[in-house]
Design an enzyme around this catalytic site. Structure first.
Site, PDB file in Angstrom:
ATOM      1  N   CYS A  75       5.829  49.745  86.703  1.00 57.57           N
ATOM      2  CA  CYS A  75       5.883  48.423  87.327  1.00 57.57           C
ATOM      3  C   CYS A  75       7.156  48.218  88.151  1.00 57.57           C
ATOM      4  CB  CYS A  75       5.776  47.335  86.273  1.00 57.57           C
ATOM      5  SG  CYS A  75       5.867  45.674  86.970  1.00 57.57           S
TER       6      CYS A  75
ATOM      7  N   SER B 256       9.204  38.097  87.134  1.00 61.40           N
ATOM      8  CA  SER B 256      10.441  38.785  87.509  1.00 61.40           C
ATOM      9  C   SER B 256      11.395  37.893  88.295  1.00 61.40           C
ATOM     10  CB  SER B 256      10.120  40.042  88.324  1.00 61.40           C
ATOM     11  OG  SER B 256       9.569  39.713  89.589  1.00 61.40           O
TER      12      SER B 256
ATOM     13  N   LYS C  56      -2.864  46.700  75.415  1.00 55.13           N
ATOM     14  CA  LYS C  56      -1.788  45.751  75.176  1.00 55.13           C
ATOM     15  C   LYS C  56      -1.692  45.386  73.695  1.00 55.13           C
ATOM     16  CE  LYS C  56      -2.491  43.778  79.768  1.00 55.13           C
ATOM     17  NZ  LYS C  56      -2.971  42.619  80.546  1.00 55.13           N
TER      18      LYS C  56
ATOM     19  N   VAL D  20       3.899  42.296  82.704  1.00 53.93           N
ATOM     20  CA  VAL D  20       5.320  42.584  82.566  1.00 53.93           C
ATOM     21  C   VAL D  20       5.972  42.323  83.929  1.00 53.93           C
ATOM     22  CG1 VAL D  20       5.038  44.252  80.716  1.00 53.93           C
ATOM     23  CG2 VAL D  20       4.876  45.051  83.071  1.00 53.93           C
TER      24      VAL D  20
END
Length: 253
Positions: free
Chosen positions: A30, A87, A57, A70
């Site tokens: 990611c 993020s 998950k 994430v």
């Protein structure tokens, strides 16, 4: 739109949050996780990294991740835990609570940086469309679109910048965002010459500097190139076909 890999597979220098522990919940590929890891490393903040399998998950992850994606930052303080997701929010939280800010102090410059961070997220979405394009025509169209986006970035870098980073001599949050972007092109260049960054010397120089930055290098595990190659090969896309064709041709020699 969050990049598919991540869901499926301004304070004074002296300010600091006293946290017992920071845990960055991650996935191997990611790019949004990499942003947070680079920021934490640049600030010299100790943290634990916990990598999960997004194809399977864990129940605890589903319970604390409202969007099922994430990165997550688990902030443990005074015996209690707060979970921060997305993020961009994690990056701003670190700016507000930790030393060594990466944003410029001037509000106008800071707004400009935030805008180019958003442009970076748009580039990541375009990269996802590029490697997922099902046909040659769609692949070429996405390639041209990406080239145009980097052309805009080349023009921005040409406006009075003096130094190796987006803001010149000072490494910033914009750099943390583009480090993971350019990492994709290391993989693409091993597959073929798609010309996306051709004729963009300032972009290429920036890419080279980020490639050599310690925090950027350490944002992924050593097996990242192999993992990304396998991911791209399994997409069932036009790029996957090119990969298989290359490997078949190599096997003949």
């Amino acid at each position: 739109m969050k990049h598919e890999i991540c869901k499926t597979a301004d304070i004074p220098e002296t300010g600091s949050l006293v946290a017992d522990k920071l845990v960055l919940v991650s996935h191997h590929l990611c790019p949004y996780v990499q942003r947070a890891a680079i920021s934490l490393a640049e600030k010299g903040v100790p943290f634990e990294r916990l990598t999960i399998d997004l194809a399977n998950k864990p129940a605890w992850f589903k319970a604390i991740s409202p969007l099922g994606k994430v990165p997550l930052l688990r902030v443990q303080q005074n015996g209690e835990e707060t979970v921060i997701f997305e993020s961009a929010v994690i990056l701003e939280f670190l700016e507000e609570t930790q030393r060594s800010p990466l944003h410029p102090a001037d509000p106008l410059a800071r707004a400009r940086h935030r805008a180019w961070i958003e442009f970076g997220s748009a580039i990541l979405n375009a990269i996802g469309r590029f490697y997922s394009a099902p046909s040659e025509a769609a692949f070429l169209a996405e390639s041209e679109g990406l080239s145009a986006m980097f052309g805009r970035l080349e023009a921005e870098l040409a406006t009075g910048r003096a130094g190796p980073w987006f803001a010149g001599e000072r490494f910033s949050l914009v750099d943390t965002v583009y480090g993971p972007i350019f990492r994709y092109f290391d993989a693409f260049d091993r597959i073929g010459d798609f010309g996306i960054l051709s004729g963009k010397p300032l972009v290429e120089a920036w890419r080279k500097g980020l490639h050599e930055r310690k925090a950027v290098k350490n944002a992924v595990t050593p097996d990242y190139p192999q993992r990304l190659h396998a991911f791209l090969q399994a997409r069932g896309s036009h790029l996957s076909t090119i990969i298989r064709r290359n490997e078949a041709a190599t096997a003949l020699f």
